[in-house]
Design a protein around this motif. Structure first.
Motif, PDB file in Angstrom:
ATOM      1  N   UNK A  17       0.837  -1.202   0.000  1.00  0.00           N
ATOM      2  CA  UNK A  17       0.000   0.000   0.000  1.00  0.00           C
ATOM      3  C   UNK A  17       0.874   1.255   0.000  1.00  0.00           C
ATOM      4  N   UNK A  18       1.930   1.273   0.819  1.00  0.00           N
ATOM      5  CA  UNK A  18       2.810   2.442   0.875  1.00  0.00           C
ATOM      6  C   UNK A  18       3.474   2.703  -0.477  1.00  0.00           C
ATOM      7  N   UNK A  63       0.583  15.179   3.000  1.00  0.00           N
ATOM      8  CA  UNK A  63       0.363  15.344   1.557  1.00  0.00           C
ATOM      9  C   UNK A  63      -1.113  15.191   1.197  1.00  0.00           C
ATOM     10  N   UNK A  64      -1.583  16.017   0.263  1.00  0.00           N
ATOM     11  CA  UNK A  64      -2.973  15.958  -0.198  1.00  0.00           C
ATOM     12  C   UNK A  64      -3.002  15.741  -1.703  1.00  0.00           C
ATOM     13  N   UNK A  79      -3.331  11.997   1.206  1.00  0.00           N
ATOM     14  CA  UNK A  79      -2.836  10.835   0.461  1.00  0.00           C
ATOM     15  C   UNK A  79      -2.938   9.565   1.297  1.00  0.00           C
ATOM     16  N   UNK A  80      -2.592   9.656   2.571  1.00  0.00           N
ATOM     17  CA  UNK A  80      -2.587   8.480   3.437  1.00  0.00           C
ATOM     18  C   UNK A  80      -3.992   7.947   3.716  1.00  0.00           C
ATOM     19  N   UNK A  81      -5.031   8.766   3.453  1.00  0.00           N
ATOM     20  CA  UNK A  81      -6.410   8.352   3.726  1.00  0.00           C
ATOM     21  C   UNK A  81      -7.112   7.759   2.512  1.00  0.00           C
ATOM     22  N   UNK A  82      -6.421   7.641   1.384  1.00  0.00           N
ATOM     23  CA  UNK A  82      -7.053   7.038   0.209  1.00  0.00           C
ATOM     24  C   UNK A  82      -7.463   5.605   0.527  1.00  0.00           C
ATOM     25  N   UNK A  83      -8.659   5.226   0.080  1.00  0.00           N
ATOM     26  CA  UNK A  83      -9.119   3.860   0.291  1.00  0.00           C
ATOM     27  C   UNK A  83      -8.420   2.924  -0.704  1.00  0.00           C
TER      28      UNK A  83
END
Length: 209
Positions: free
Chosen positions: A128-129, A163-164, A179-183
């Protein structure tokens, strides 16, 4: 037209200390370039051993340091400096050096993402990362943002500096999202375009996979 830097792998294999220092000066005798500008080196990268990463970290106080990354306080020339990376790729820690142009403060993160994309080939086994880094790298600079940078009130303080990225959300349309919250579904929907861009860019890389 993309303004993404043409990141280039310039050495196959893992450089020894002697090879590393030779690569630091690889343009000193190149005809027709001005090595004093630093620009011939910008965006070049190669793999090194763990020992060289830690040797360089202890050589001088770093210009900046955060998890898995530090920059040399002694610039190569102009705004070009060495940035060293410790990156876990498919469960194995690896170490890299790259020359980053710090006129773009996001250059080190973009370099890191480009290394991951090159070394993984953006295949389905990416973590995922790694996918998030590849998506960030493939997104045009005009659409990448930092939460709280231009409008602090738009984001909670705990998200400032993250980051967005614009993301389509059902019934809301396109909106800025961390960015980190993207499903997982949002990530998977972006990956075909990321892979296509990676394949197009490979032709511009020295030493492509």
């Amino acid at each position: 037209m993309s303004t993404h830097p043409p990141f280039r792998k310039v050495f196959e294999g893992i450089a020894t200390r002697e090879q590393m220092f030779a690569l630091f000066n690889r343009h000193s005798d190149t005809p027709g370039v001005d090595p004093l500008s630093g620009m011939p080196y910008a965006s070049e990268w190669f793999e090194i051993e763990a020992g060289e990463y830690h040797f360089m970290l202890g050589l001088l106080p770093p210009l900046f340091q955060r998890t898995g990354m530090f920059g040399m306080s002694e610039y190569k020339a102009g705004n070009i400096t060495s940035v060293f990376f410790a990156i876990r790729i498919r469960g194995r820690e690896r170490w890299y050096h790259g020359f980053c142009d710090l006129t773009d403060k996001r250059s080190p993160d973009a370099m890191r993402a480009a290394i991951i994309a090159h070394e993984t080939g953006a295949v389905d086994s990416m973590t995922r990362e790694e996918k998030l880094e590849a998506i960030w790298s493939a997104t045009h600079a005009d659409f990448r943002g930092i939460a709280g940078e231009t409008n602090p009130d738009a984001w909670p303080p705990e998200h400032h500096g993250k980051r967005t990225i614009p993301t389509y959300v059902a019934e809301q349309g396109t909106t800025l999202k961390l960015l980190e919250d993207m499903t997982d579904e949002e990530i998977d929907s972006r990956m075909p375009a990321v892979r296509a861009r990676s394949r197009r860019g490979a032709g511009n890389d020295a030493e492509p996979s």
